[in-house]
Design a protein around this motif. Sequence first.
Motif, PDB file in Angstrom:
ATOM      1  N   THR A   1      55.099  -0.927  56.127  1.00  0.00           N
ATOM      2  CA  THR A   1      55.072   0.354  55.413  1.00  0.00           C
ATOM      3  C   THR A   1      54.963   0.098  53.916  1.00  0.00           C
ATOM      4  O   THR A   1      55.249  -1.003  53.434  1.00  0.00           O
ATOM      5  N   MET A   2      54.580   1.136  53.180  1.00  0.00           N
ATOM      6  CA  MET A   2      54.498   1.004  51.734  1.00  0.00           C
ATOM      7  C   MET A   2      55.884   0.855  51.115  1.00  0.00           C
ATOM      8  O   MET A   2      56.026   0.250  50.044  1.00  0.00           O
ATOM      9  N   GLU A   3      56.911   1.385  51.764  1.00  0.00           N
ATOM     10  CA  GLU A   3      58.271   1.196  51.247  1.00  0.00           C
ATOM     11  C   GLU A   3      58.654  -0.284  51.283  1.00  0.00           C
ATOM     12  O   GLU A   3      59.256  -0.799  50.332  1.00  0.00           O
ATOM     13  N   GLU A   4      58.312  -0.964  52.375  1.00  0.00           N
ATOM     14  CA  GLU A   4      58.599  -2.392  52.452  1.00  0.00           C
ATOM     15  C   GLU A   4      57.808  -3.173  51.398  1.00  0.00           C
ATOM     16  O   GLU A   4      58.317  -4.142  50.814  1.00  0.00           O
ATOM     17  N   TYR A   5      56.579  -2.754  51.154  1.00  0.00           N
ATOM     18  CA  TYR A   5      55.788  -3.423  50.123  1.00  0.00           C
ATOM     19  C   TYR A   5      56.449  -3.274  48.754  1.00  0.00           C
ATOM     20  O   TYR A   5      56.568  -4.250  47.995  1.00  0.00           O
ATOM     21  N   HIS A   6      56.881  -2.063  48.413  1.00  0.00           N
ATOM     22  CA  HIS A   6      57.521  -1.845  47.114  1.00  0.00           C
ATOM     23  C   HIS A   6      58.827  -2.632  47.012  1.00  0.00           C
ATOM     24  O   HIS A   6      59.164  -3.132  45.925  1.00  0.00           O
ATOM     25  N   ASP A   7      59.558  -2.750  48.115  1.00  0.00           N
ATOM     26  CA  ASP A   7      60.799  -3.533  48.086  1.00  0.00           C
ATOM     27  C   ASP A   7      60.520  -4.997  47.739  1.00  0.00           C
ATOM     28  O   ASP A   7      61.199  -5.595  46.898  1.00  0.00           O
ATOM     29  N   ILE A   8      59.529  -5.573  48.406  1.00  0.00           N
ATOM     30  CA  ILE A   8      59.219  -6.986  48.162  1.00  0.00           C
ATOM     31  C   ILE A   8      58.651  -7.190  46.764  1.00  0.00           C
ATOM     32  O   ILE A   8      58.966  -8.183  46.082  1.00  0.00           O
ATOM     33  N   TYR A   9      57.840  -6.263  46.304  1.00  0.00           N
ATOM     34  CA  TYR A   9      57.256  -6.419  44.971  1.00  0.00           C
ATOM     35  C   TYR A   9      58.327  -6.290  43.883  1.00  0.00           C
ATOM     36  O   TYR A   9      58.316  -7.036  42.888  1.00  0.00           O
ATOM     37  N   ARG A  10      59.269  -5.362  44.053  1.00  0.00           N
ATOM     38  CA  ARG A  10      60.362  -5.246  43.079  1.00  0.00           C
ATOM     39  C   ARG A  10      61.249  -6.482  43.101  1.00  0.00           C
ATOM     40  O   ARG A  10      61.736  -6.923  42.058  1.00  0.00           O
ATOM     41  N   HIS A  11      61.469  -7.036  44.274  1.00  0.00           N
ATOM     42  CA  HIS A  11      62.243  -8.266  44.375  1.00  0.00           C
ATOM     43  C   HIS A  11      61.536  -9.407  43.642  1.00  0.00           C
ATOM     44  O   HIS A  11      62.176 -10.218  42.947  1.00  0.00           O
ATOM     45  N   PHE A  12      60.227  -9.461  43.764  1.00  0.00           N
ATOM     46  CA  PHE A  12      59.464 -10.488  43.055  1.00  0.00           C
ATOM     47  C   PHE A  12      59.563 -10.301  41.541  1.00  0.00           C
ATOM     48  O   PHE A  12      59.754 -11.272  40.787  1.00  0.00           O
ATOM     49  N   LEU A  13      59.427  -9.063  41.070  1.00  0.00           N
ATOM     50  CA  LEU A  13      59.487  -8.819  39.630  1.00  0.00           C
ATOM     51  C   LEU A  13      60.861  -9.124  39.056  1.00  0.00           C
ATOM     52  O   LEU A  13      60.966  -9.579  37.904  1.00  0.00           O
ATOM     53  N   LEU A  14      61.920  -8.893  39.814  1.00  0.00           N
ATOM     54  CA  LEU A  14      63.255  -9.172  39.302  1.00  0.00           C
ATOM     55  C   LEU A  14      63.435 -10.660  39.031  1.00  0.00           C
ATOM     56  O   LEU A  14      63.997 -11.045  37.991  1.00  0.00           O
ATOM     57  N   HIS A  15      62.990 -11.503  39.936  1.00  0.00           N
ATOM     58  CA  HIS A  15      63.245 -12.938  39.821  1.00  0.00           C
ATOM     59  C   HIS A  15      62.141 -13.689  39.076  1.00  0.00           C
ATOM     60  O   HIS A  15      62.417 -14.743  38.493  1.00  0.00           O
TER      61      HIS A  15
END
Length: 505
Positions: free
Chosen positions: A188-202
């Motif tokens: 889902t697009m929600e899962e995509y946004h979760d992973i992308y935000r996790h990437f941007l944080l670290h």
Amino acid sequence: MEPDTLERGFYTDTDAEIRNADVPERFQLRTIPVKPAEESELELESEWIYKYCFVEPSISKQDAIEDLGSTFSSSTLSTLNRKPPSCVGKIQDTLNFMRNQQYEAPFISFYRKEYVEPELNIHDLFKIYHWDEKWTQMNVRKASVTRLMQKMQTFQYEQISADPDKPLGDNVRALTDADIERVQGIQTMEEYHDIYRHFLLHYGRDVPKMQNALRIQRQRERAENGLNPDEDAPSLASDLKQASRRHMYTVCLDAGIGGVANKFGLTPEQFGENLRDNYQRHETEQYPAEPMDLAEDFLCPQFSTKEAVLEGARYMVAMQLAREPLVRQCVRQTFNERAKISVQPTKKGKKEIDEGHPCFSYKWLQNKPVKDLSGPQFLHIKNAETENLVTMTIHIDMHGTVGSQTYFEEIKQLYYRDEFSHLVQEWNNQRSKVVEFMLQNIIYPEMTKELKTLLYDEAKNGIKEHCALKLRSYLSVAPYQLEEREYDEDEEEERKGTVVMAIAY
């Protein structure tokens, strides 16, 4: 002629290309182009569309069409509801017609009906067409973030290889193959946004460094091949220093507060697994020093007091937990199931919302589950909020009730150590503040925004479907039949004479 006039009359070069191309106009005007696909991709896409379009229930009640029951037959109504598993193959055939043979939904419905009926009708075919756009968009974004992660992984490896004896920092998180493989499992697009935000944080602050390293490498390769390295257009644009806003997490990271954040006892991945399994699968580790004593070693100009150091550490841990995809997935599932809506009229709304207003029946809502919203109710509330007639709040816990257990009290036990020493109680207090801050200040506002958007889209799509069905009922009418009657001799001669005169004319 003026450009606006040409555009209004469809006389532009783009309009000419659309007319000359042997592709349906609807396919050319779609935001995500319709591209051919292999059979293996069509199989995965058909299963995905069947799950999320025809099986996954909506949050609000949008499939109630009893008011149109007199218009449609029982067979038509049954096809508008949940589909049987046997239609997965027919969805695949539909996708094959659309993507590989450039057939539109009306053509498939009328001239390839043996491949889709009786499970799918033209209404379902248009649904498949729109969900195909979502599938294609999601795959494009997955491929983009995968390439970005692979570049970052290579950049990290080169940095470590340059000085292998240098120890990794406390807050350096190595990007592993498991992180890249997790992108392929996005549904889902929600899962995509979760992973992308996790990437941007670290890794977000390392992206400019990575791009600069790639630019230097490209220039070096061009120089080795005898080409002019200054002709690389992207390199010239990257020489400009872009303005950036420092996030509070970055401020804490640069100040070295991560050394305190790492002592809270659980990693975000471990807390996510505890939350998923709903028990302490991973026991919380205990640091031997008290929080205040540990914070004293990390005093700096930005954080000059021990309380400020602990506050910064709690913020870092809360952000790490809130950006963990597994944590967000668990909280989102619970939030959508338990979400409740409350509505209060404003001073203006008390005067203007009368018996004839659409929001009159629910302008004093209190703790109404969003799952009980039906039809365009949320759309009316949203419009009233836009007009400053009501204030709407979406929450997960009961408001105004005494004795009810909150979701925070349920999950804080998963980030807790069950001991009674003063040291453990002090750390448990810090962990409770972290979980509360994560929910109240980070995740709940984001989940509320997501849920409002989802409910708004469901209400709009429900209205569109009802309008389409109603219009179809007006158009699906048999031709008018003249009543046959017998004519006497004079009327018959007059009628024949009229027909002969009409033909002669």
